[in-house]
Design a protein around this motif. Structure first.
Motif, mmCIF file in Angstrom:
data_model
loop_
_atom_site.group_PDB
_atom_site.id
_atom_site.type_symbol
_atom_site.label_atom_id
_atom_site.label_comp_id
_atom_site.label_asym_id
_atom_site.label_seq_id
_atom_site.Cartn_x
_atom_site.Cartn_y
_atom_site.Cartn_z
ATOM 1 N N TYR A 210 0.862 -1.187 0.000
ATOM 2 C CA TYR A 210 0.000 0.000 0.000
ATOM 3 C C TYR A 210 0.891 1.228 0.000
ATOM 4 O O TYR A 210 1.710 1.396 0.908
ATOM 5 C CB TYR A 210 -0.912 -0.006 1.225
ATOM 6 C CG TYR A 210 -1.738 1.254 1.387
ATOM 7 C CD1 TYR A 210 -2.729 1.583 0.472
ATOM 8 C CD2 TYR A 210 -1.508 2.114 2.454
ATOM 9 C CE1 TYR A 210 -3.475 2.735 0.615
ATOM 10 C CE2 TYR A 210 -2.251 3.266 2.609
ATOM 11 C CZ TYR A 210 -3.233 3.569 1.683
ATOM 12 O OH TYR A 210 -3.968 4.720 1.827
ATOM 13 N N ASP A 211 0.761 2.073 -1.026
ATOM 14 C CA ASP A 211 1.640 3.229 -1.202
ATOM 15 C C ASP A 211 3.107 2.818 -1.079
ATOM 16 O O ASP A 211 3.914 3.454 -0.374
ATOM 17 C CB ASP A 211 1.293 4.341 -0.202
ATOM 18 C CG ASP A 211 0.017 5.082 -0.598
ATOM 19 O OD1 ASP A 211 -0.393 5.002 -1.772
ATOM 20 O OD2 ASP A 211 -0.573 5.736 0.274
ATOM 21 N N ASP A 212 3.440 1.711 -1.757
ATOM 22 C CA ASP A 212 4.804 1.176 -1.848
ATOM 23 C C ASP A 212 5.348 0.630 -0.531
ATOM 24 O O ASP A 212 6.551 0.352 -0.423
ATOM 25 C CB ASP A 212 5.774 2.224 -2.417
ATOM 26 C CG ASP A 212 5.501 2.528 -3.882
ATOM 27 O OD1 ASP A 212 5.116 1.587 -4.615
ATOM 28 O OD2 ASP A 212 5.655 3.687 -4.290
ATOM 29 N N LYS A 213 4.505 0.447 0.461
ATOM 30 C CA LYS A 213 4.921 -0.149 1.730
ATOM 31 C C LYS A 213 4.381 -1.570 1.816
ATOM 32 O O LYS A 213 3.185 -1.807 1.646
ATOM 33 C CB LYS A 213 4.399 0.676 2.911
ATOM 34 C CG LYS A 213 4.768 0.078 4.270
ATOM 35 C CD LYS A 213 4.184 0.914 5.407
ATOM 36 C CE LYS A 213 4.517 0.301 6.757
ATOM 37 N NZ LYS A 213 3.916 1.090 7.877
ATOM 38 N N LEU A 214 5.264 -2.536 2.090
ATOM 39 C CA LEU A 214 4.848 -3.921 2.239
ATOM 40 C C LEU A 214 3.954 -4.065 3.474
ATOM 41 O O LEU A 214 4.333 -3.681 4.570
ATOM 42 C CB LEU A 214 6.079 -4.824 2.376
ATOM 43 C CG LEU A 214 5.809 -6.310 2.588
ATOM 44 C CD1 LEU A 214 5.130 -6.923 1.375
ATOM 45 C CD2 LEU A 214 7.120 -7.040 2.894
#
Length: 260
Positions: A210-214
């Motif tokens: 999500y928004d480049d966060k795992l």
């Protein structure tokens, strides 16, 4: 045009069209006036009626269109009294489309604003179904906070459902129901899952971002069959009540980078 600038342009274009392994990247930014039906199937059907504890009106093409450079998926709740007709009933009607091309392992990313209603399920998913036992599927869905045990009244848009299936029974799937963050801030966000079908040197798995966060990983029941990628809204029984008239999900772009 100078030679260095020309070389830069060629490198940039290649990076947009091909994955690191050379496979062609699927990218759609919905800049045309209508959905490109060479790339997409606009769905007109209903699913889940055999297991649903509460009826809904399926998905119809009228609820899928392009406006101001975004794909729009319209959701019609229980208060809807307009002219659009659903499947079996004329409320709880969503919209969905799926890629005509099937994809296997890869990175699937959508930049979107999900629907802000607790009773409408915003979803991004891969799906291959052959018979009552052969189902390969990956899901990124909102709202969550309503699973295990199922409690639709607790649905929360800041929670998501991250699922993968390799079969149809409960013991053929994994579902994580986790807090993700504010989904109704009026901003576009990045929703992505990376699907690794595995090899002799790589463990099969799925990673959700999500928004480049795992935010989650799954290592069991990993699909391996090529499948369409779908985007849509529908009305399952296991989310909150559909106490609204009309609402929307907006898609800025979709990108699929094949891994093999």
């Amino acid at each position: 045009m100078s030679k260095p600038f020309f070389i830069f342009c060629m490198i940039f274009l290649q990076s947009q069209l091909f994955s690191p392994l050379g496979a062609q990247v699927f990218f759609e930014d919905f800049r045309e006036s209508e959905v490109d039906t060479d790339k997409w199937n606009i769905l007109n059907l209903k699913w889940g009626e055999n297991i649903s504890k509460e009826s809904h009106g399926g998905v119809v093409p009228e609820n899928v269109y392009i406006q101001n450079g975004n794909l729009v998926i319209r959701a019609l709740g229980d208060y809807y009294q307009g002219d659009i007709k659903g499947h079996g009933q004329n409320t709880k009607i969503g919209g969905a489309l799926s890629t005509k091309k099937k994809f296997t392992s890869g990175s699937y990313e959508v930049r979107a604003k999900i629907c802000s209603q607790l009773g409408a399920l915003s979803a991004f998913w891969t799906y291959y179904y052959e018979n009552e036992e052969y189902n390969h599927e990956i899901d990124f869905e909102f709202p969550g906070h309503n699973q295990h045990p199922f409690k639709p009244e607790d649905s929360d848009l800041d929670w998501g459902l991250l699922s993968n299936w390799r079969g149809v029974a409960d013991d053929h799937q994994n579902t994580a129901d986790i807090y993700i963050g504010d989904q109704t801030d009026g901003e576009f966000h990045l929703y992505r899952f990376d699907w690794y079908s595995g090899s002799e040197t790589e463990q099969p798995r799925i990673e959700w971002y999500y928004d480049d966060k795992l935010i989650h990983q799954s290592f069991e029941h990993i699909p391996e069959h090529a499948a369409e990628f779908s985007i849509g809204i529908w009305f399952p029984w296991w989310i909150g009540k559909s106490n609204f008239d009309i609402d929307y999900m907006y898609i800025d772009w979709v990108k699929i980078i094949p891994f093999e």
